[in-house]
Enzyme design. Structure first.
Site, PDB file in Angstrom:
ATOM      1  N   CYS A   1       0.836  -1.197   0.000  1.00 31.40           N
ATOM      2  CA  CYS A   1       0.000   0.000   0.000  1.00 31.40           C
ATOM      3  C   CYS A   1       0.878   1.258   0.000  1.00 31.40           C
ATOM      4  O   CYS A   1       1.648   1.466  -0.927  1.00 31.40           O
ATOM      5  CB  CYS A   1      -1.007  -0.047   1.149  1.00 31.40           C
ATOM      6  SG  CYS A   1      -2.359   1.155   0.964  1.00 31.40           S
TER       7      CYS A   1
ATOM      8  N   HIS B  15      -3.770  -4.936  -0.586  1.00 27.56           N
ATOM      9  CA  HIS B  15      -3.445  -5.502   0.726  1.00 27.56           C
ATOM     10  C   HIS B  15      -3.480  -7.028   0.645  1.00 27.56           C
ATOM     11  O   HIS B  15      -4.555  -7.624   0.749  1.00 27.56           O
ATOM     12  CB  HIS B  15      -4.451  -5.021   1.776  1.00 27.56           C
ATOM     13  CG  HIS B  15      -4.301  -3.588   2.139  1.00 27.56           C
ATOM     14  ND1 HIS B  15      -3.475  -3.169   3.159  1.00 27.56           N
ATOM     15  CD2 HIS B  15      -4.854  -2.472   1.607  1.00 27.56           C
ATOM     16  CE1 HIS B  15      -3.527  -1.856   3.250  1.00 27.56           C
ATOM     17  NE2 HIS B  15      -4.357  -1.403   2.314  1.00 27.56           N
TER      18      HIS B  15
ATOM     19  N   GLU C  23      -2.669  -9.099   2.872  1.00 27.15           N
ATOM     20  CA  GLU C  23      -3.118  -9.634   4.162  1.00 27.15           C
ATOM     21  C   GLU C  23      -4.635  -9.622   4.295  1.00 27.15           C
ATOM     22  O   GLU C  23      -5.187 -10.260   5.198  1.00 27.15           O
ATOM     23  CB  GLU C  23      -2.469  -8.850   5.310  1.00 27.15           C
ATOM     24  CG  GLU C  23      -3.053  -7.484   5.602  1.00 27.15           C
ATOM     25  CD  GLU C  23      -2.589  -6.369   4.679  1.00 27.15           C
ATOM     26  OE1 GLU C  23      -2.928  -5.207   4.965  1.00 27.15           O
ATOM     27  OE2 GLU C  23      -1.890  -6.652   3.669  1.00 27.15           O
TER      28      GLU C  23
END
Length: 215
Positions: free
Chosen positions: A86, A195, A197
């Protein structure tokens, strides 16, 4: 005592959802220890480094310098497997239009805001900024896409994107009103706007690929 060769340092400069990143990494770490750290010495000793970030670019740059981490980040980007996420991707470039601030300059290029005049669908429906949600990524060849189908969807939250001076850096492209670079890579560095994750199976696969990557 954990050996340096078994550690993944997640850089903590106060501007990222570090718990989500560290938990996702731990899930795929394969015995390596994930350390969230603001200590330049720990970053220097780690085998590989993850550089997350969220929030406004001027705040991120200020906090990075306030914690004395700029030198450690630049050193890691030279010689360790390095993953930017990011704003951590955006900070690797020279300049951001967000706040008109200089960034780290690892890569030539700028960080641009989505252009208001292009934020619409062919139907005329307006697209909201920030770009938030799942979107398809068109891949260009790179080891970190292993096991991930081209066109897989990843989770985005951003109003700005990188515009590399060297198109050879581009390893992923997305479209939201305009096509934009959403992943870059060179040598030991891979960085993404989305992202991983928060991107379910494919995001975990990308993190696993990073943990195992030998650039």
């Amino acid at each position: 005592m954990t050996l340096a060769g078994q550690t993944i340092a997640v850089i903590d400069y106060g501007m990222g959802n570090l718990r989500s990143v560290s938990k996702a990494l731990e899930h795929v770490a394969g015995g390596k220890q994930v350390i969230v750290t603001a200590d330049p010495a720990v970053v220097a000793a780690a085998e590989r480094v993850v550089f997350p970030g969220q929030g406004a670019m001027p705040d991120c740059m200020r906090e990075l310098d306030a914690r004395g981490l700029r030198t450690a980040v630049l050193a890691a980007a030279k010689d360790k497997p390095f993953l930017g996420i990011c704003v951590g991707e955006q900070m690797l470039f020279e300049h951001s239009d967000e706040g008109n601030v200089p960034a780290l300059g690892v890569f030539a290029g700028n960080v641009k805001r989505f252009p208001d005049e292009k934020m619409h669908l062919p139907t005329g429906e307006r697209l909201k900024v920030p770009h938030m949600g799942w979107n398809e990524v068109r891949q260009k060849p790179h080891a970190l896409w292993s096991g991930i189908a081209d066109g897989s969807r990843f989770y985005f939250v951003h109003s700005y994107f990188v515009e590399p001076a060297d198109l050879a850096l581009v390893t992923g492209i997305c479209e939201y009103g305009v096509p934009f670079t959403c992943a870059v890579g060179r040598d030991n560095i891979f960085a993404v706007q989305f992202h991983p994750e928060k991107s379910a199976r494919d995001g975990l696969q990308l993190l696993k690929n990073f943990v195992e990557w030998q650039p």
